[in-house]
Enzyme design. Sequence first.
Site, PDB file in Angstrom:
ATOM      1  N   GLU B  29      83.503  42.922  33.663  1.00 18.26           N
ATOM      2  CA  GLU B  29      82.469  41.887  33.699  1.00 18.26           C
ATOM      3  C   GLU B  29      82.438  41.217  35.077  1.00 18.26           C
ATOM      4  O   GLU B  29      83.460  40.691  35.521  1.00 18.26           O
ATOM      5  CB  GLU B  29      82.753  40.847  32.607  1.00 18.26           C
ATOM      6  N   GLU B  60      84.102  43.402  25.569  1.00 18.14           N
ATOM      7  CA  GLU B  60      85.474  43.843  25.868  1.00 18.14           C
ATOM      8  C   GLU B  60      85.882  45.057  25.052  1.00 18.14           C
ATOM      9  O   GLU B  60      86.519  45.983  25.568  1.00 18.14           O
ATOM     10  CB  GLU B  60      86.462  42.699  25.644  1.00 18.14           C
ATOM     11  N   HIS B 129      91.394  29.981  28.076  1.00 13.55           N
ATOM     12  CA  HIS B 129      91.482  30.535  29.438  1.00 13.55           C
ATOM     13  C   HIS B 129      92.883  30.391  30.022  1.00 13.55           C
ATOM     14  O   HIS B 129      93.054  30.322  31.240  1.00 13.55           O
ATOM     15  CB  HIS B 129      90.478  29.850  30.367  1.00 13.55           C
TER      16      HIS B 129
END
Lengths: 334, 337
Positions: B29, B60, B129
């Site tokens: 990506e 993914e 994250h």
Amino acid sequence: MAKKPSKKSEPKTDKDELLSYYREMLLIRRFEEKAGQLYGMGQIAGFCHLYIGQEAVVTGCRAAMKDGDQMITGYRDHAHMLACGMESRGIMAELTGRSGGLSRGKGGSMHMFSTEKHFYGGHGIVGAQVPLGAGLGFANKYLGNGSVSLAFFGDGASNQGQVYETFNMAKLWDLPVVFIIENNQYAMGTSVERSSAETELYKRGSSFEIEGIQVDGMNVLEVRDAAAKAIKHARDGKGPMILEMKTYRYRGHSMSDPAKYRSRDEVTKTRSERDPIDAVRHQLLDKGWADEADLKALDKEIKEIVKDAADFSLESPEPDPSELWTDVLLPVEG
Amino acid sequence: MPEMNMIEAIRDAMDVKMSQDPDVLVFGEDVGYFGGVFRATAGLQEKHGLHRCFDTPISEGGIVGIAIGMAANGLRPVAEIQFADYIYPAYDQIASEAARLRYRSNGDFTAPLTIRTPVGGGIYGGTTHSQSPEALFTHIAGLKTVIPSNPYDAKGLLIAAIEDNDPVLFLEPKRLYNGPFDGDPHAPAKAWRGHKLGDVPAGHYRVEIGEARKLQKGVDVTVLAYGTMVWVAQKVAQDLGIDADIIDLRSLLPLDIEMIEKSVNKTGRCVILHEATRTSGFGAELAAQVQERCFYALEAPILRVTGWDTPYPHAQEWAYFPGPKRVGNALRTVMEA
């Protein structure tokens, strides 16, 4: 199934309605501008995705919702919370990671919720909220509560496999859910053309027999009418619809985006020709529903709300260290 | 030798392999045109062409699935998953397909693919994250999992991963991209420039998968660490004046158990560090193996210093991170035992 709407007569509205949309959109914009400022000052850490430019989408959708309808979205979520009526103070304080934040600093920009306002998050994983949105719809149907869930996601998320698994189940079981694709044309730095075999995203439900409509996402009234249609469809037991909102984000994907994937001209052109707030502003003035002084007063009022939120977000204390351990699981009694 | 930060070293590894081997492809990506969110692939598309370094949709599961097919059919794909937190949709493909292809096909088919992905906290990414999911992957037979802590190892390990005939998960501690981080978020950021391990040879070299690095020799206590935690370990040991034998595992599976065994038999003490949550973390595996092999040499219980058993918090990032204070306490405790 999927179709572009034929051009029809101008959507109906009235003074109070249009003023309320203007106010809502302006609040979102000023809030986001302030968040951007606080980020620049180092008061907000980590990730922060601004909604500036897309205000008409969530405002129009919210206007078509009834009390009890739910909203769920991805990580560009501040505006959805404001539209749901969640407190600007709590949102801003979550951005600054303070105890007064809606998630008491646990979540940050991307992860906030409100059971009271039927806002189911705030999700940092691209596309992961879409199946959840269908699950909300499933529960609505099972419980017979008459509510509809609105699942928002972006053009980038529309390429996730789980979105299609969800489409299939949502239509198979005719769940009361509306899929809202906020097509702002860039999945971070990758344009729709470079990431998608079918760039007309409203067609993405075709093979599941899900009707899709492409909507001018910069026009709050068109958004509202399309959302009303889709919500009614879902509430009437006819299952999901897909609304592709053609919109645009003026700022970067996040605060650390060099934005080299598009030209400055492209941004400027959209801002000057398609801005959703300017459009409503002109409408208000043209119809004589407000004058410059009214709008100025409104702007001032909103700036005060945002300033109050920002002040609160800086004065609110850091979360107590013990907060690290709360809400992981329900405490064990005994 | 050229000085590089970890991003440049990783990029250089891919550049070297792409230049040597037309079957090496890099994708993910925002990897091509944009050059990767952390800039790890910047310039590779210009240099090697759109057909060899390209963007994928945000998919993914699809990225890894397609990479496995490419690998089984003669290519050497290097797929990027933008954050390790995004890897879960691909978990099925990694666990059930990539790692099992060789076994299931009686050695007929293999999946020589590399999956690169940034791990760990330190950038206020919150729950989605910041995660360190390595133990979910070391639990899978048929997959190699490596995690460098510096530019030199990053380049050599990535080259070895790309050349490996089995699937390799290459974890990149994102907090180390620009410099060694010793656990104090308020200290001025250090750069790799001037650091011994920021000296990265040009061209091709390998750091073999399965070989740990002795970061520093000592006799008091063995510290087992990887990724960001090796630099925390070194700083704390230095500050406390403890003569620690610090092992940077570099490769979690296969594991350099010989170096670990030798060290613990010498020091009689062992502290294990990782940023991931504690329960069922990789530290549990390490502790088990150490006691199996070194039980009679141990002078103190093996201690683990890890992230707490909570999701990775946003505001309280540094309360979660197993920083110098917690590492120091553990080192003192085992030394006093």
